[in-house]
Design a protein around this motif. Structure first.
Motif, PDB file in Angstrom:
ATOM      1  N   SER A  30       0.834  -1.195   0.000  1.00 18.87           N
ATOM      2  CA  SER A  30       0.000   0.000   0.000  1.00 18.87           C
ATOM      3  C   SER A  30       0.875   1.255   0.000  1.00 18.87           C
ATOM      4  O   SER A  30       1.948   1.265   0.604  1.00 18.87           O
ATOM      5  CB  SER A  30      -0.910   0.017   1.229  1.00 18.87           C
ATOM      6  OG  SER A  30      -0.145   0.013   2.418  1.00 18.87           O
ATOM      7  N   PRO A  31       0.451   2.315  -0.656  1.00 16.90           N
ATOM      8  CA  PRO A  31       1.254   3.549  -0.684  1.00 16.90           C
ATOM      9  C   PRO A  31       1.242   4.296   0.643  1.00 16.90           C
ATOM     10  O   PRO A  31       2.137   5.094   0.922  1.00 16.90           O
ATOM     11  CB  PRO A  31       0.580   4.384  -1.777  1.00 16.90           C
ATOM     12  CG  PRO A  31      -0.829   3.896  -1.824  1.00 16.90           C
ATOM     13  CD  PRO A  31      -0.755   2.427  -1.509  1.00 16.90           C
ATOM     14  N   TYR A  32       0.228   4.033   1.468  1.00 17.67           N
ATOM     15  CA  TYR A  32       0.062   4.680   2.762  1.00 17.67           C
ATOM     16  C   TYR A  32       0.233   3.621   3.832  1.00 17.67           C
ATOM     17  O   TYR A  32      -0.244   2.493   3.688  1.00 17.67           O
ATOM     18  CB  TYR A  32      -1.333   5.299   2.822  1.00 17.67           C
ATOM     19  CG  TYR A  32      -1.664   6.085   4.062  1.00 17.67           C
ATOM     20  CD1 TYR A  32      -1.500   7.468   4.095  1.00 17.67           C
ATOM     21  CD2 TYR A  32      -2.179   5.456   5.195  1.00 17.67           C
ATOM     22  CE1 TYR A  32      -1.831   8.209   5.221  1.00 17.67           C
ATOM     23  CE2 TYR A  32      -2.513   6.189   6.323  1.00 17.67           C
ATOM     24  CZ  TYR A  32      -2.333   7.559   6.333  1.00 17.67           C
ATOM     25  OH  TYR A  32      -2.666   8.276   7.459  1.00 17.67           O
ATOM     26  N   ASN A  33       0.904   3.943   4.928  1.00 15.20           N
ATOM     27  CA  ASN A  33       1.149   2.956   5.969  1.00 15.20           C
ATOM     28  C   ASN A  33      -0.047   2.902   6.920  1.00 15.20           C
ATOM     29  O   ASN A  33      -0.167   3.723   7.827  1.00 15.20           O
ATOM     30  CB  ASN A  33       2.439   3.300   6.726  1.00 15.20           C
ATOM     31  CG  ASN A  33       3.009   2.073   7.405  1.00 15.20           C
ATOM     32  OD1 ASN A  33       2.275   1.166   7.769  1.00 15.20           O
ATOM     33  ND2 ASN A  33       4.318   2.053   7.564  1.00 15.20           N
ATOM     34  N   SER A  55      -4.590   2.087  13.537  1.00 14.98           N
ATOM     35  CA  SER A  55      -5.297   1.315  12.524  1.00 14.98           C
ATOM     36  C   SER A  55      -4.465   0.099  12.151  1.00 14.98           C
ATOM     37  O   SER A  55      -3.250   0.070  12.388  1.00 14.98           O
ATOM     38  CB  SER A  55      -5.591   2.170  11.279  1.00 14.98           C
ATOM     39  OG  SER A  55      -4.396   2.579  10.634  1.00 14.98           O
ATOM     40  N   TYR A  56      -5.123  -0.904  11.586  1.00 17.64           N
ATOM     41  CA  TYR A  56      -4.437  -2.155  11.246  1.00 17.64           C
ATOM     42  C   TYR A  56      -5.099  -2.784  10.027  1.00 17.64           C
ATOM     43  O   TYR A  56      -6.333  -2.900   9.968  1.00 17.64           O
ATOM     44  CB  TYR A  56      -4.478  -3.125  12.424  1.00 17.64           C
ATOM     45  CG  TYR A  56      -3.751  -4.413  12.163  1.00 17.64           C
ATOM     46  CD1 TYR A  56      -2.366  -4.441  12.086  1.00 17.64           C
ATOM     47  CD2 TYR A  56      -4.460  -5.595  11.979  1.00 17.64           C
ATOM     48  CE1 TYR A  56      -1.694  -5.623  11.838  1.00 17.64           C
ATOM     49  CE2 TYR A  56      -3.796  -6.790  11.728  1.00 17.64           C
ATOM     50  CZ  TYR A  56      -2.412  -6.795  11.656  1.00 17.64           C
ATOM     51  OH  TYR A  56      -1.755  -7.963  11.399  1.00 17.64           O
ATOM     52  N   MET A  57      -4.296  -3.194   9.052  1.00 14.11           N
ATOM     53  CA  MET A  57      -4.813  -3.829   7.843  1.00 14.11           C
ATOM     54  C   MET A  57      -5.152  -5.285   8.129  1.00 14.11           C
ATOM     55  O   MET A  57      -4.280  -6.087   8.450  1.00 14.11           O
ATOM     56  CB  MET A  57      -3.794  -3.743   6.710  1.00 14.11           C
ATOM     57  CG  MET A  57      -3.524  -2.341   6.210  1.00 14.11           C
ATOM     58  SD  MET A  57      -2.509  -2.305   4.706  1.00 14.11           S
ATOM     59  CE  MET A  57      -3.756  -2.673   3.461  1.00 14.11           C
ATOM     60  N   ILE A  58      -6.428  -5.623   8.024  1.00 18.19           N
ATOM     61  CA  ILE A  58      -6.866  -7.004   8.191  1.00 18.19           C
ATOM     62  C   ILE A  58      -6.507  -7.822   6.955  1.00 18.19           C
ATOM     63  O   ILE A  58      -6.084  -8.975   7.033  1.00 18.19           O
ATOM     64  CB  ILE A  58      -8.378  -7.045   8.454  1.00 18.19           C
ATOM     65  CG1 ILE A  58      -8.705  -6.234   9.714  1.00 18.19           C
ATOM     66  CG2 ILE A  58      -8.865  -8.477   8.608  1.00 18.19           C
ATOM     67  CD1 ILE A  58     -10.184  -6.009   9.917  1.00 18.19           C
ATOM     68  N   ASN A  59      -6.672  -7.217   5.784  1.00 18.50           N
ATOM     69  CA  ASN A  59      -6.227  -7.794   4.509  1.00 18.50           C
ATOM     70  C   ASN A  59      -5.960  -6.630   3.566  1.00 18.50           C
ATOM     71  O   ASN A  59      -5.918  -5.476   4.005  1.00 18.50           O
ATOM     72  CB  ASN A  59      -7.252  -8.789   3.946  1.00 18.50           C
ATOM     73  CG  ASN A  59      -8.640  -8.183   3.783  1.00 18.50           C
ATOM     74  OD1 ASN A  59      -8.785  -7.043   3.341  1.00 18.50           O
ATOM     75  ND2 ASN A  59      -9.669  -8.936   4.159  1.00 18.50           N
ATOM     76  N   GLU A  60      -5.789  -6.890   2.284  1.00 22.57           N
ATOM     77  CA  GLU A  60      -5.403  -5.818   1.370  1.00 22.57           C
ATOM     78  C   GLU A  60      -6.492  -4.778   1.149  1.00 22.57           C
ATOM     79  O   GLU A  60      -6.216  -3.698   0.621  1.00 22.57           O
ATOM     80  CB  GLU A  60      -4.981  -6.399   0.021  1.00 22.57           C
ATOM     81  CG  GLU A  60      -6.082  -7.122  -0.718  1.00 22.57           C
ATOM     82  CD  GLU A  60      -5.596  -7.683  -2.034  1.00 22.57           C
ATOM     83  OE1 GLU A  60      -4.530  -7.234  -2.503  1.00 22.57           O
ATOM     84  OE2 GLU A  60      -6.270  -8.565  -2.597  1.00 22.57           O
ATOM     85  N   TYR A 100     -12.596   0.635   3.896  1.00 18.79           N
ATOM     86  CA  TYR A 100     -12.426  -0.241   2.744  1.00 18.79           C
ATOM     87  C   TYR A 100     -11.532   0.473   1.743  1.00 18.79           C
ATOM     88  O   TYR A 100     -11.849   1.574   1.284  1.00 18.79           O
ATOM     89  CB  TYR A 100     -13.762  -0.588   2.099  1.00 18.79           C
ATOM     90  CG  TYR A 100     -13.630  -1.610   0.996  1.00 18.79           C
ATOM     91  CD1 TYR A 100     -13.482  -2.954   1.295  1.00 18.79           C
ATOM     92  CD2 TYR A 100     -13.609  -1.214  -0.339  1.00 18.79           C
ATOM     93  CE1 TYR A 100     -13.341  -3.905   0.298  1.00 18.79           C
ATOM     94  CE2 TYR A 100     -13.479  -2.145  -1.349  1.00 18.79           C
ATOM     95  CZ  TYR A 100     -13.335  -3.500  -1.028  1.00 18.79           C
ATOM     96  OH  TYR A 100     -13.184  -4.426  -2.030  1.00 18.79           O
ATOM     97  N   ARG A 101     -10.416  -0.141   1.418  1.00 17.54           N
ATOM     98  CA  ARG A 101      -9.394   0.462   0.558  1.00 17.54           C
ATOM     99  C   ARG A 101      -9.551   0.005  -0.889  1.00 17.54           C
ATOM    100  O   ARG A 101      -9.689  -1.183  -1.165  1.00 17.54           O
ATOM    101  CB  ARG A 101      -8.011   0.072   1.080  1.00 17.54           C
ATOM    102  CG  ARG A 101      -6.870   0.374   0.138  1.00 17.54           C
ATOM    103  CD  ARG A 101      -5.549  -0.157   0.688  1.00 17.54           C
ATOM    104  NE  ARG A 101      -4.484   0.007  -0.279  1.00 17.54           N
ATOM    105  CZ  ARG A 101      -3.823  -0.977  -0.878  1.00 17.54           C
ATOM    106  NH1 ARG A 101      -4.131  -2.242  -0.597  1.00 17.54           N
ATOM    107  NH2 ARG A 101      -2.885  -0.729  -1.763  1.00 17.54           N
ATOM    108  N   ILE A 102      -9.485   0.982  -1.816  1.00  9.67           N
ATOM    109  CA  ILE A 102      -9.515   0.690  -3.250  1.00  9.67           C
ATOM    110  C   ILE A 102      -8.269   1.314  -3.873  1.00  9.67           C
ATOM    111  O   ILE A 102      -8.177   2.547  -3.991  1.00  9.67           O
ATOM    112  CB  ILE A 102     -10.769   1.259  -3.928  1.00  9.67           C
ATOM    113  CG1 ILE A 102     -12.034   0.689  -3.281  1.00  9.67           C
ATOM    114  CG2 ILE A 102     -10.752   0.977  -5.428  1.00  9.67           C
ATOM    115  CD1 ILE A 102     -13.321   1.287  -3.813  1.00  9.67           C
ATOM    116  N   PRO A 103      -7.265   0.526  -4.250  1.00  7.20           N
ATOM    117  CA  PRO A 103      -6.077   1.094  -4.897  1.00  7.20           C
ATOM    118  C   PRO A 103      -6.435   1.695  -6.257  1.00  7.20           C
ATOM    119  O   PRO A 103      -7.090   1.050  -7.077  1.00  7.20           O
ATOM    120  CB  PRO A 103      -5.147  -0.119  -5.059  1.00  7.20           C
ATOM    121  CG  PRO A 103      -5.668  -1.153  -4.107  1.00  7.20           C
ATOM    122  CD  PRO A 103      -7.143  -0.927  -4.046  1.00  7.20           C
TER     123      PRO A 103
END
Length: 213
Positions: A30-33, A55-60, A100-103
């Motif tokens: 990811s571009p942002y940590n 915050s913590y990324m559960i998946n991508e 919810y992240r959308i690259p």
């Protein structure tokens, strides 16, 4: 202090402390940590505040978020929009949510999310609660929900930015929230950050130290 923060983050994420102090990647490229823990303080129209957040990324795609913030307010308005009658009171805010992240490209993400939070108020001089100060039964209304949309952008591996726009509903009213932040990583996983925001009718600026993996 940093050793304690590293230890807490290592325990929290299950990542060995050696990886936290010398990482060679960001989660899911990811571009942002998004994996971070931060502590900071700030100023707003009516007073000062301190904040713990992470915050913590559960998946991508999915990111878990949470924060605790305490405002030391002077002569401000309570969230109903009513005046606090020159009282000096604390507002505490605890919230948990998800993004919810959308690259969009290697340097830019779009995020959409929400939070469920609880606010409580207490007068510092009289120890009165909010319902005693202004006559509201705040326990029935202080659970709030928030929705937001935002962007996360990496100018370089050391410099990242974010911006959000959203709304919060609590105390039987909805109000606009906007914010913009910038983080500079002066080591691989320790950053200094700044954030400016507008919430209802109050402007705010804050600074923080962020520890990431």
């Amino acid at each position: 202090m940093f050793i304690l923060l590293f230890s807490l983050l290592s325990y929290w994420t299950g990542t060995p402390i050696t990886s936290l102090t010398n990482p060679d990647y960001r989660a899911y490229d990811s571009p942002y940590n998004y994996n971070n823990f931060q502590i900071g303080a700030g100023w707003q129209t009516d007073g000062l505040d301190i904040k713990l957040a992470g915050s913590y990324m559960i998946n991508e795609n999915w990111i878990f978020t949470g924060h605790y913030q305490n405002y030391f307010l002077h002569d401000g308005d309570l969230p109903t929009g009513k005046d606090a009658y020159d009282s000096k009171f604390n507002q505490s805010d605890l919230a948990f949510g998800a993004l919810y992240r959308i690259p969009l490209n290697p340097s830019l993400d779009a995020v959409f999310g929400g939070e469920l939070g609880y606010d409580w108020y207490k007068d510092r001089d009289t120890s009165s609660t909010a319902d005693e100060i202004i006559g509201i039964d705040y326990d029935d209304h202080s659970i709030g929900v928030r929705g937001l949309a935002g962007l996360r952008y990496s100018l370089s591996r050391n410099l990242e930015m974010g911006a959000d726009i959203g709304a919060k509903y609590a105390y039987d009213r909805a109000y606009l929230q906007t914010s913009a932040e910038m983080n500079y990583y002066f080591t691989e996983n320790i950053a200094l950050g700044g954030k400016a925001s507008y919430d209802d009718h109050d402007g705010h600026i804050g600074f923080y130290i962020r520890v990431s993996n």
